[in-house]
Each structure stands twice: as C-alpha cells, then as structure tokens.
Write an enzyme that holds these catalytic residues in place. Structure first.
Site, PDB file in Angstrom:
ATOM      1  N   PHE A   1      -2.125   8.787 -13.244  1.00  0.00           N
ATOM      2  CA  PHE A   1      -1.274   8.762 -11.766  1.00  0.00           C
ATOM      3  C   PHE A   1      -0.512   7.343 -12.233  1.00  0.00           C
ATOM      4  CE2 PHE A   1       0.317   7.146  -7.735  1.00  0.00           C
ATOM      5  CZ  PHE A   1       0.591   8.188  -7.308  1.00  0.00           C
TER       6      PHE A   1
ATOM      7  N   ASP B   1      -0.870   0.167 -17.108  1.00  0.00           N
ATOM      8  CA  ASP B   1      -0.290   0.357 -15.673  1.00  0.00           C
ATOM      9  C   ASP B   1      -1.571  -0.284 -14.856  1.00  0.00           C
ATOM     10  OD1 ASP B   1       0.209   0.982 -13.149  1.00  0.00           O
ATOM     11  OD2 ASP B   1       0.657   2.969 -13.393  1.00  0.00           O
TER      12      ASP B   1
ATOM     13  N   LYS C   1       1.678  -2.787  -5.729  1.00  0.00           N
ATOM     14  CA  LYS C   1       0.649  -2.830  -4.994  1.00  0.00           C
ATOM     15  C   LYS C   1       0.440  -4.168  -4.401  1.00  0.00           C
ATOM     16  CE  LYS C   1      -1.017   2.060  -5.118  1.00  0.00           C
ATOM     17  NZ  LYS C   1      -0.988   2.711  -6.294  1.00  0.00           N
TER      18      LYS C   1
HETATM   19  C1  LIG Z   1       0.044   3.598  -6.708  1.00  0.00           C
HETATM   20  C2  LIG Z   1       0.400   3.708  -8.246  1.00  0.00           C
HETATM   21  C3  LIG Z   1       1.525   3.801  -8.810  1.00  0.00           C
HETATM   22  C4  LIG Z   1       2.704   4.007  -7.951  1.00  0.00           C
HETATM   23  O1  LIG Z   1       3.137   2.759  -6.856  1.00  0.00           O
HETATM   24  P1  LIG Z   1       4.226   3.040  -5.840  1.00  0.00           P
HETATM   25  O2  LIG Z   1       4.160   1.728  -5.263  1.00  0.00           O
HETATM   26  O3  LIG Z   1       3.533   4.231  -5.054  1.00  0.00           O
HETATM   27  O4  LIG Z   1       5.408   3.705  -6.436  1.00  0.00           O
HETATM   28  C5  LIG Z   1       1.756   3.596 -10.169  1.00  0.00           C
HETATM   29  N1  LIG Z   1       0.669   3.461 -10.860  1.00  0.00           N
HETATM   30  C6  LIG Z   1      -0.575   3.356 -10.399  1.00  0.00           C
HETATM   31  C7  LIG Z   1      -1.806   3.229 -11.350  1.00  0.00           C
HETATM   32  C8  LIG Z   1      -0.710   3.476  -9.046  1.00  0.00           C
HETATM   33  O5  LIG Z   1      -2.072   3.414  -8.733  1.00  0.00           O
END
Ligand SMILES: *Cc1c(COP(=O)(O)O)cnc(C)c1O
Length: 412
Positions: free
Chosen positions: A144, A229, A258
C-alpha cells in the site's frame, strides 16, 4: 426525507453529501485529546487507530499545537518561489534525525511516494544509464503506497485498483518477504526496489529478519536504489525512528509522511543522499504547498519531539505490553498476531466475526479500531497512550471475542 443535516442537529453523519469512498464506524467525533476521542453525544473512546499512525504524539500535543499556533500568526504560505526562514532548518533537522543528507518536502504520503518514483526514474536515466522510458521499479505484493493513478496501478488490492486503469507501466510486483524473488526480477533497467519495511495496510505484515538486509545487499550489488516507504512505519511507531533500523538497513531513499505532520497538517518528505536527490533541478518537480511555513513549523516540532528518543523508547516498551496482552488471546478468537513496536495486526478467527464486526462491538465499549482485509484488525494507538489504557483495550477485545464465542456455542 428524514436525513438530518449538520446545520439542523449539529451531529449528522457525513453520508449525505460526502462520496461514499469510506464506510466509517457509526461514531461522530467532535473533540479529541491525547489518546481519547469524544463524540457529539459526549461519549469517550480510546483511539486505538491513531489516524493510521498519523497521530503518533496524541491529539492536541501541546508542543505541536503551540508551534502551529505561533506560526499561524506569523506566516503560513509563500510558495517555493521564495525561500523562507523555516525550510532550511526543517531540512537540516529532519536529515539529521534520519541520517540522510537532503530532503524534498511534499504534503501527502502518496505525493512523496510519487516523488520517490520520479527521482528513482531520473536517477536511472541520468546516473545508471538506463535507456529513456525503460526504467523499471520492483514492488511487493500486498503493498500500500497511496491512491494516485500510478500507485494504484501496482497495487494488487482489487478494491484499490479495479476500475481506475489504464495503469502506468514500469512496475514489477514480486512476493513480499522473498529476497530471491526480488533478485530474479532485477534487470539492467531496474531503477529501484520500493518496499514498506513492515506492510501496514496489508495487516502489519513483518518480513523475515534477513529480508530487508538481503534486499539491501542485492540493490548495492546490482546498482539499484532501495526505496523504503516509511510513511506509516516511520517516526517512532516500531520503537525506532525508522523501522529499517530494527534490521540495521540504510535505504537510498526513505519516504516519510503521516506522523511528520503531527496530526495537524499534511507533511511528507523524501529523504536520502545528496547524489540521488540531486538529480532534481529547478522546474523538474514541485508542489504549491510542499514545505510551506506552517508545515515546516509543525514538522520541526515533530522532529524535536523525536530527537531525544523518548517516543521511540515508549513505543518499544508499550509495544512489549501490547504483544504480551494480545498473546493471551491466541487461540481464544485470535488466529495470528503480529506486532512491531506499538503496532499490531490481529487475525481474528473468520468463523467468529469479520474485523468490521469486531470494531463495531469495540466501539460500543468505547474503543475505536479499524479492520483491514476481512478478519484482520490493525492497532496503532497514539504513542502517548498509557499502559493501563492499553491493557484495558486488549481486555475489552478479549471480552468481545468471548462474547462472540459464547454466541457461537448457542447457535450450535
Ligand atoms: C498511508 C500511506 C501512504 C499514503 O499516504 P497518504 O497521506 O494517505 O497519501 C503511503 N504509504 C504508506 C506505507 C502508507 O501507509
């Protein structure tokens, strides 16, 4: 029509005029402090989701609110057309915290992932010498990385992906946790391997301990960038500043988001070495709001909160408590359990209930949590949560499971 609007009752749900791309629990939040959310009827709930790990320091953390408030009075946006007094300091502090040299500020996590993809592709063409338009990026099944058209194209979650094509080419998906599969997928055109060190949305999937180190070695040997990520796993959640530290790995690029915005404003960034981020020159990438003064003020305060290691240690200590408490539910409605710091993926016996049903029952007991993928529940409470609150929440989960188990007995 009996649908109440917010103007009439002050506590209408969002369902009438907001697109139905979410299916929220029947709780309408109005106020929040620390690890607690209060709804429009004055009921209090322990926040065991923490906005998917965007709320690591708790609702309304005084130092973050003070930093935001002070900056609101001074200056909030000048665009990157002009420099401002906080961007350089934020960059210096964030790169120091993460052991990197350079950063590029964005707003949302998905934007920062897109930024990392663009940097990796440009690096492949300019530094590695991949023929133009041929760069490949290896990703993992179950990933994700956000919701943009390019990113959902390499998701294998049908809900996230289906109906949004055509999909951006140049991504190769391999099973998560299998370094040999990554090795087999590498070609002379591979620009990067893009991975979550722990897959959050997939249900807090923790790879074997030798996976990330093996991918790191492979990337170094084959001249491929390792992009981590850490939008959800980073900034204290797993007991270390970055989750990759748990296995002693240094990626080439790290994507943050986040919690970087302290739960106040969206703040994201890509951090890495100068030679890699240096491929971007004026006009080649940007964002109207990325790196704005308000975001930098909050981001700086977040970095300061993380700089003495208190929250990381707290996540590790409370994570041990969480794991120990949850372990007692194994075989009592819990089939599988994964924890990394103060972060848990709990697979409920699917015969007992869906994750959604569990979360609905938890809400009636004053606990907010979120299901993911069928019968899995994911917990990522604010790191300010107290030990007794954590113990209470897991106890309530145990009570919900016992309740469902006894219902099942009656049905038989
Ligand atoms: C939440 C998330 C994203 C996307 O972040 P947004 O601020 O919602 O665009 C990308 N990578 C990971 C691992 C995430 O948990």
């Amino acid at each position: 029509m009996t649908t109440a609007t917010a103007g009439e009752t002050g506590r209408a749900s969002s369902a009438a005029h907001v697109a139905h791309n979410y299916n929220p629990l029947p709780v309408i939040a109005e106020y929040a402090a620390g690890a607690w959310i209060t709804d429009t009827d004055g009921r209090r709930y322990l926040d065991m989701l923490g906005a998917y790990s965007a709320m690591n320091f708790g609702h309304g953390h005084p130092r973050l609110v003070a930093a935001a408030r002070a900056q609101l009075e001074r200056m909030t946006l000048v665009s990157r057309a002009f420099d401002h007094n906080l961007l350089g300091e934020f960059a210096a502090r964030l790169t120091a915290l993460t052991g990197t040299e350079m950063m590029i500020p964005m707003n949302t996590g998905a934007e920062a992932v897109e930024t990392a993809i663009k940097i990796a592709r440009k690096w492949a063409y300019e530094v590695k010498g991949v023929p133009d338009g041929r760069a490949e990026i290896i990703v993992a099944a179950g990933n994700f990385h956000g919701r943009t058209t390019t990113i959902v194209g390499f998701s294998d979650d049908p809900g996230a992906r289906n109906g949004f094509g055509p999909y951006t080419p140049g991504f190769i998906s391999v099973p998560y946790g299998d370094a040999d599969a990554v090795a087999r997928a590498v070609t002379p055109n591979t620009a990067a391997v893009l991975l979550e060190p722990v897959q959050g949305e997939a249900g807090v999937i923790i790879p074997p301990p030798d996976y990330l180190p093996a991918v790191r070695r492979l990337c170094t040997e084959r001249g491929v960038l390792f992009v981590a990520d850490e939008v959800q796993s980073g900034l204290g959640r797993t007991g270390t500043t970055l989750a990759v530290e748990r296995v002693g790995v240094t990626p080439d690029l790290v994507v943050l988001g986040k919690a970087l915005g302290g739960g106040i404003v969206p703040v994201s960034a890509v951090v890495g070495r100068r030679e890699i981020l240096g491929v971007l020159r004026p006009g080649q990438h940007g964002s109207t709001f990325g790196g704005n003064p308000l975001a930098c003020a909050v981001g700086l305060a977040v970095v300061e909160l993380l700089s003495d290691g208190y929250f990381q240690r707290r996540a590790a200590r409370l994570g041990d408590v969480l794991a120990e408490q949850l372990n007692r539910l194994r075989g009592r409605g819990v089939n599988q359990l994964r924890t990394a710091g103060l972060w848990a993926g709990i697979d409920i016996d699917p015969e007992l209930a869906t994750g959604r049903q569990i979360c609905e029952r938890l809400a009636t007991r004053g606990i907010l949590a979120k299901d993911t993928h069928g019968s899995t529940i994911r917990l990522s409470p604010p790191l300010v949560i107290e030990e007794d609150e954590l113990v209470w929440a897991v106890g309530e989960l145990g009570a919900v499971l016992a309740e469902l188990e006894s219902n099942r007995g009656v049905r038989r």
